[in-house]
Design a protein around this motif. Structure first.
Motif, PDB file in Angstrom:
ATOM      1  N   MET A   1       0.852  -1.191   0.000  1.00 25.55           N
ATOM      2  CA  MET A   1       0.000   0.000   0.000  1.00 25.55           C
ATOM      3  C   MET A   1       0.887   1.240   0.000  1.00 25.55           C
ATOM      4  O   MET A   1       1.775   1.383   0.829  1.00 25.55           O
ATOM      5  CB  MET A   1      -0.902   0.001   1.234  1.00 25.55           C
ATOM      6  CG  MET A   1      -1.831   1.189   1.321  1.00 25.55           C
ATOM      7  SD  MET A   1      -3.081   1.007   2.631  1.00 25.55           S
ATOM      8  CE  MET A   1      -2.052   0.877   4.083  1.00 25.55           C
TER       9      MET A   1
ATOM     10  N   ALA B   1       0.917   5.429   0.036  1.00 26.92           N
ATOM     11  CA  ALA B   1       0.112   6.613   0.339  1.00 26.92           C
ATOM     12  C   ALA B   1       0.912   7.875   0.054  1.00 26.92           C
ATOM     13  O   ALA B   1       2.117   7.934   0.285  1.00 26.92           O
ATOM     14  CB  ALA B   1      -0.315   6.602   1.804  1.00 26.92           C
TER      15      ALA B   1
ATOM     16  N   LEU C   1      -0.417   6.079   8.997  1.00 23.10           N
ATOM     17  CA  LEU C   1      -0.299   5.222   7.814  1.00 23.10           C
ATOM     18  C   LEU C   1       0.896   4.282   7.927  1.00 23.10           C
ATOM     19  O   LEU C   1       0.806   3.090   7.604  1.00 23.10           O
ATOM     20  CB  LEU C   1      -0.171   6.098   6.559  1.00 23.10           C
ATOM     21  CG  LEU C   1      -1.456   6.784   6.097  1.00 23.10           C
ATOM     22  CD1 LEU C   1      -1.143   7.886   5.101  1.00 23.10           C
ATOM     23  CD2 LEU C   1      -2.417   5.769   5.479  1.00 23.10           C
TER      24      LEU C   1
ATOM     25  N   ALA D   1       1.794   1.033   5.615  1.00 23.46           N
ATOM     26  CA  ALA D   1       1.907   1.685   4.315  1.00 23.46           C
ATOM     27  C   ALA D   1       3.316   2.230   4.073  1.00 23.46           C
ATOM     28  O   ALA D   1       4.077   2.492   5.011  1.00 23.46           O
ATOM     29  CB  ALA D   1       0.906   2.840   4.221  1.00 23.46           C
TER      30      ALA D   1
ATOM     31  N   ASP E   1      -1.906   4.223  -3.984  1.00 24.45           N
ATOM     32  CA  ASP E   1      -3.144   3.612  -3.505  1.00 24.45           C
ATOM     33  C   ASP E   1      -3.987   4.584  -2.681  1.00 24.45           C
ATOM     34  O   ASP E   1      -5.211   4.500  -2.666  1.00 24.45           O
ATOM     35  CB  ASP E   1      -2.827   2.387  -2.639  1.00 24.45           C
ATOM     36  CG  ASP E   1      -2.067   1.331  -3.431  1.00 24.45           C
ATOM     37  OD1 ASP E   1      -2.642   0.797  -4.389  1.00 24.45           O
ATOM     38  OD2 ASP E   1      -0.899   1.065  -3.103  1.00 24.45           O
ATOM     39  N   ILE E   2      -3.311   5.503  -1.966  1.00 18.58           N
ATOM     40  CA  ILE E   2      -4.009   6.440  -1.089  1.00 18.58           C
ATOM     41  C   ILE E   2      -3.432   7.828  -1.297  1.00 18.58           C
ATOM     42  O   ILE E   2      -2.220   8.012  -1.333  1.00 18.58           O
ATOM     43  CB  ILE E   2      -3.846   6.060   0.403  1.00 18.58           C
ATOM     44  CG1 ILE E   2      -4.363   4.644   0.664  1.00 18.58           C
ATOM     45  CG2 ILE E   2      -4.568   7.057   1.300  1.00 18.58           C
ATOM     46  CD1 ILE E   2      -4.072   4.143   2.066  1.00 18.58           C
TER      47      ILE E   2
ATOM     48  N   ASN F   1      -3.781  11.729   0.266  1.00 13.38           N
ATOM     49  CA  ASN F   1      -4.370  12.570   1.299  1.00 13.38           C
ATOM     50  C   ASN F   1      -4.685  13.961   0.686  1.00 13.38           C
ATOM     51  O   ASN F   1      -3.674  14.519   0.197  1.00 13.38           O
ATOM     52  CB  ASN F   1      -3.376  12.748   2.461  1.00 13.38           C
ATOM     53  CG  ASN F   1      -3.717  13.839   3.425  1.00 13.38           C
ATOM     54  OD1 ASN F   1      -3.166  14.898   3.349  1.00 13.38           O
ATOM     55  ND2 ASN F   1      -4.605  13.576   4.337  1.00 13.38           N
TER      56      ASN F   1
ATOM     57  N   GLY G   1      -7.908   2.732  -5.678  1.00 14.15           N
ATOM     58  CA  GLY G   1      -7.406   3.150  -4.372  1.00 14.15           C
ATOM     59  C   GLY G   1      -8.344   4.114  -3.695  1.00 14.15           C
ATOM     60  O   GLY G   1      -9.560   4.094  -3.924  1.00 14.15           O
ATOM     61  N   VAL G   2      -7.788   4.978  -2.879  1.00 13.32           N
ATOM     62  CA  VAL G   2      -8.603   5.938  -2.141  1.00 13.32           C
ATOM     63  C   VAL G   2      -7.906   7.288  -2.097  1.00 13.32           C
ATOM     64  O   VAL G   2      -6.684   7.358  -1.931  1.00 13.32           O
ATOM     65  CB  VAL G   2      -8.902   5.430  -0.708  1.00 13.32           C
ATOM     66  CG1 VAL G   2      -7.621   5.152   0.053  1.00 13.32           C
ATOM     67  CG2 VAL G   2      -9.770   6.421   0.064  1.00 13.32           C
TER      68      VAL G   2
ATOM     69  N   VAL H   1      -8.070  10.718   0.044  1.00 15.25           N
ATOM     70  CA  VAL H   1      -8.605  11.291   1.281  1.00 15.25           C
ATOM     71  C   VAL H   1      -8.251  12.769   1.336  1.00 15.25           C
ATOM     72  O   VAL H   1      -7.073  13.133   1.428  1.00 15.25           O
ATOM     73  CB  VAL H   1      -8.034  10.580   2.524  1.00 15.25           C
ATOM     74  CG1 VAL H   1      -8.661  11.156   3.793  1.00 15.25           C
ATOM     75  CG2 VAL H   1      -8.276   9.079   2.451  1.00 15.25           C
TER      76      VAL H   1
END
Length: 206
Positions: A1, A3, A20, A25, A81-82, A84, A119-120, A122
């Motif tokens: 993962m 980020a 994280l 991560a 994947d992530i 922020n 992914g995400v 945020v």
């Protein structure tokens, strides 16, 4: 993962980075503040190893710097994947426009329709995105904007099959460097200092 955290050298961004890492991560730390960013990288290396983090000096007002940082992230860790994410124009540029720029550029790497792995994303909004903060109308507007943008992008992603979840977090009052100097930066709202202090003492901004 993998980020990517913007504004990660200090305050909430730093805390998000540490959480994280604690959850396994690899984290790319983006911040315009180079000295605290490098200092954080050194501390994180001692705790998690050099291979778990990457610090990149990046101003989210610059599209070119964002693109370069995201490309470096992909080259180093293989994907994403992530994600922020004083003067009122700068507040809008950093808090809202910066969030949008980073999200759109990240889509180029994350969107399943274009070869990404989903992914995400945020976005960091604020309690000010849910209710007005009386000393900070522009800040309040930008955080409302972040929430609106996040909701809209979540709907777009779901309808289009991007494979990306869009979320916004809305922290309440947090004792950061920014907040600790708020009474010194009220300017035209200086007459509200006592009211702001009262909310701060209560631990709530309404």
């Amino acid at each position: 993962m993998v980020a990517v955290v913007t504004g990660a050298a200090l305050g909430i961004g730093k805390a998000i980075t540490e959480i994280l890492l604690q959850n396994g991560a690899k984290v790319v730390v983006l911040d315009v503040n180079e000295t605290p960013g490098k200092s954080l990288k050194e501390d994180l290396d001692k705790q998690y190893g050099q291979e778990r983090t990457l610090f990149l000096n990046c101003d989210v007002e610059s599209q070119e710097q964002i693109k370069a940082a995201l490309q470096k992230t992909v080259e180093t860790f293989g994907g994403i994947d992530i994600l922020n994410e004083s003067e009122w124009k700068k507040t809008v540029s950093v808090n809202l426009t910066g969030v949008m720029k980073v999200a759109y550029l990240a889509l180029e790497h994350m969107n399943k329709l274009t070869g990404g792995r989903g992914g995400v994303i945020v976005n960091t909004a604020s309690i000010a995105g849910l209710a007005p903060v009386l000393c900070c109308p522009v800040y309040t507007a930008t955080k409302h904007g972040v929430i609106g943008f996040t909701r809209a992008m979540a709907a777009v992603s779901a309808a289009s099959g991007y494979g990306i979840r869009f979320n916004a977090i809305c922290p309440g009052l947090v004792q950061t460097d920014l907040f600790s100097t708020i009474l010194d930066r009220l300017r035209q709202f200086s007459h509200l200092a006592d009211e702001i202090k009262k909310y701060a003492d209560m631990g709530v901004l309404k």
